[in-house]
Design a protein around this motif. Structure first.
Motif, PDB file in Angstrom:
ATOM      1  N   ASP A 197       9.027  -3.656  -3.146  1.00 10.94           N
ATOM      2  CA  ASP A 197       7.998  -4.199  -2.458  1.00 10.94           C
ATOM      3  C   ASP A 197       7.221  -4.635  -3.382  1.00 10.94           C
ATOM      4  O   ASP A 197       5.885  -5.251  -2.580  1.00 10.94           O
ATOM      5  CB  ASP A 197       7.808  -3.197  -1.601  1.00 10.94           C
ATOM      6  CG  ASP A 197       8.290  -3.559   0.067  1.00 10.94           C
ATOM      7  OD1 ASP A 197       8.123  -4.588   1.019  1.00 10.94           O
ATOM      8  OD2 ASP A 197       8.697  -2.398   0.611  1.00 10.94           O
TER       9      ASP A 197
ATOM     10  N   SER B 230       8.875   0.141   1.551  1.00 12.88           N
ATOM     11  CA  SER B 230       7.832   0.049   2.585  1.00 12.88           C
ATOM     12  C   SER B 230       8.512   0.453   3.536  1.00 12.88           C
ATOM     13  O   SER B 230       9.669   0.290   3.716  1.00 12.88           O
ATOM     14  CB  SER B 230       7.186  -0.875   2.898  1.00 12.88           C
ATOM     15  OG  SER B 230       8.265  -2.148   2.846  1.00 12.88           O
ATOM     16  N   ASP B 231       8.427   1.093   4.951  1.00 15.61           N
ATOM     17  CA  ASP B 231       9.056   1.208   6.159  1.00 15.61           C
ATOM     18  C   ASP B 231       9.618   0.341   7.018  1.00 15.61           C
ATOM     19  O   ASP B 231      10.970   0.223   7.599  1.00 15.61           O
ATOM     20  CB  ASP B 231       7.925   2.080   7.165  1.00 15.61           C
ATOM     21  CG  ASP B 231       7.770   3.447   6.993  1.00 15.61           C
ATOM     22  OD1 ASP B 231       7.765   4.053   5.286  1.00 15.61           O
ATOM     23  OD2 ASP B 231       6.899   3.855   7.729  1.00 15.61           O
TER      24      ASP B 231
ATOM     25  N   HIS C  84       2.104  10.086   3.510  1.00 16.20           N
ATOM     26  CA  HIS C  84       2.862   9.745   5.226  1.00 16.20           C
ATOM     27  C   HIS C  84       2.889  10.581   5.965  1.00 16.20           C
ATOM     28  O   HIS C  84       3.871  10.485   7.034  1.00 16.20           O
ATOM     29  CB  HIS C  84       4.379   8.691   4.793  1.00 16.20           C
ATOM     30  CG  HIS C  84       4.631   7.906   3.899  1.00 16.20           C
ATOM     31  ND1 HIS C  84       4.915   6.212   4.463  1.00 16.20           N
ATOM     32  CD2 HIS C  84       4.432   7.827   1.642  1.00 16.20           C
ATOM     33  CE1 HIS C  84       4.736   6.216   3.338  1.00 16.20           C
ATOM     34  NE2 HIS C  84       4.646   6.638   2.544  1.00 16.20           N
TER      35      HIS C  84
END
Length: 439
Positions: A156, A198-199, A234
């Protein structure tokens, strides 16, 4: 009437890997059109087959071609550039800056050619690869005549290769389409690690993997710092985060998996995940020792990987077999764990199964493709030989590899590479990039 075949290999010993724990003596392997036709006693083979070529290996053990479950092949050009540093300093202070300055399509192609030559000479016929410019890596593997699963690497943050996650995926999937019908080259989805992805990107990768029936190849739980950072940012451990994003499954290959608790192992088992164990790299970066004995006892598939030559510093699965077995023994205080045949399986059939290739390669069985490796046990340091499996795990090295076949085609013959590029050309690539990296 005898059946004509392309190749008949007569070996002093054959370790087929499947069935497990078996060593055959004075057997032959018949190969035709790149596939294994039969494994049988040599006297029977002489009656049943007439071969265009016969290879006699009177003091050798024939095994399946080794399968490297995790590598960054282009990093052969950075071998020894940043030694004796922990992982994050190694990445942030040395590797990422060097990559930002030098990585290009030519860098990846040249480095992968060097790595492929090194691996083939060490009996490795298949590589699970993760790096930039996957099109260039695929080209190099194809030129070398190796089998490879090339990763569509995703991060990312920008690099000279791609600007963002969408760009990594667009370029990688285009390369996958280009090589779609190749018999030896296939592709995985390779998000780098939980701390670089990232998610939202993980959710897209999970969807693509299901759509394309692709392997997911990712670094996971490599260091204690990675675990603590995930808990801070997280609220869960990395594997739990990935489970919540629906990434875990039978197509998931988690690399390193050093820092695992009972809940992590339970997740890997419940989702039928596989682990790529890289003992030499884990030791060199002081990341820790993966709980391989517990993983194997739980029924989780564990295969061996070398990692890249910048953190190992060699692509040598004989070394990984020995380290995997000895580390498991010393950390459990149990000399019976990871015995020789188990170590050999971790370098052959287990990684093939993790890659979804277990029906094609990884064992010497009729119907499978003829990816094979012969190891000479006729030298002073390998004599006497009471048990060839023991010698493979604890005595022999890649320097004892005498012959290598991929799809029945000879790639190493009596210790010498049979490649389109000769050693002089490969050494020229190495010298060129050493000069550039030194400036």
């Amino acid at each position: 009437m005898s059946t004509p075949v392309d190749l008949l290999i007569n070996a002093r010993w054959v370790i087929p890997v499947e069935p497990a724990g078996v060593t055959l003596e004075h057997h032959a392997v018949a190969v035709d059109c790149g596939r294994i036709l039969g494994v049988l006693p040599q006297d029977d083979a002489r009656v049943r087959y007439v071969a265009q070529r016969t290879v006699n290996l009177p003091d050798h053990v024939l095994i399946p071609g080794l399968v490297n479950l995790h590598a960054h092949c282009a990093m052969n050009l950075m071998r020894g550039i940043a030694d004796d540093l922990p992982l994050m300093r190694w990445l942030q202070e040395a590797i990422w800056p060097a990559e930002a300055k030098h990585v290009s399509r030519n860098f990846v192609r040249d480095g992968t050619l060097l790595a492929a030559a090194e691996m083939l000479r060490g009996g490795i016929t298949t590589c699970n690869e993760m790096y930039f410019h996957p099109d260039a890596a695929a080209e190099a593997f194809d030129q070398a005549g190796m089998r490879a699963v090339v990763g569509v690497t995703v991060l990312d943050f920008p690099t000279p290769y791609a600007s963002d996650a969408d760009d990594y995926l667009r370029k990688g999937l285009a390369a996958r389409d280009q090589w779609r019908d190749h018999s030896r080259i296939s592709f995985s989805l390779a998000p780098h690690a939980p701390y670089t992805v990232s998610d939202a990107t993980f959710i897209r990768i999970a969807s693509l993997a299901a759509e394309l029936d692709a392997i997911i190849h990712i670094h996971i739980h490599e260091t204690a710092h990675e675990i603590s950072e995930s808990l801070t940012h997280h609220g869960v451990r990395p594997l739990s985060r990935l489970a919540g994003l629906e990434l875990l499954g039978g197509n998931f290959v988690g690399v390193h998996a050093v820092h695992l608790d009972d809940s992590d192992i339970d997740l890997l088992l419940r989702h039928n995940c596989s682990v790529a164990h890289c003992p030499s790299s884990n030791m060199k970066l002081a990341s820790g020792v993966a709980p391989v004995a517990r993983l194997l006892a739980s029924g989780i598939t564990v295969g061996l990987g070398t990692d890249g030559a910048a953190s190992n510093n060699r692509l040598d699965l004989f070394q990984e077999m020995r380290h995997a077995s000895l580390l498991a023994k010393v950390t459990t205080f149990d000399a019976t764990v990871v015995p020789a045949h188990a170590a050999i399986r971790m370098a052959t059939l287990s990684p093939a199964q993790a890659l979804g290739l277990g029906h094609r390669i990884g064992s010497i069985e009729a119907g499978k493709e003829a990816d094979l490796c012969a190891v000479a046990l006729d030298t002073l340091e390998t004599r006497p030989c009471f048990d060839p499996a023991s010698h493979l795990a604890y005595v022999a090295g890649r320097e004892h590899v005498s012959h290598v076949w991929v799809e029945g085609e000879i790639r190493v013959d009596k210790g010498h590479s049979v490649l389109q590029l000769n050693d002089t050309e490969l050494l020229g690539f190495a010298a060129l990039w050493q000069t550039r990296l030194s400036n």
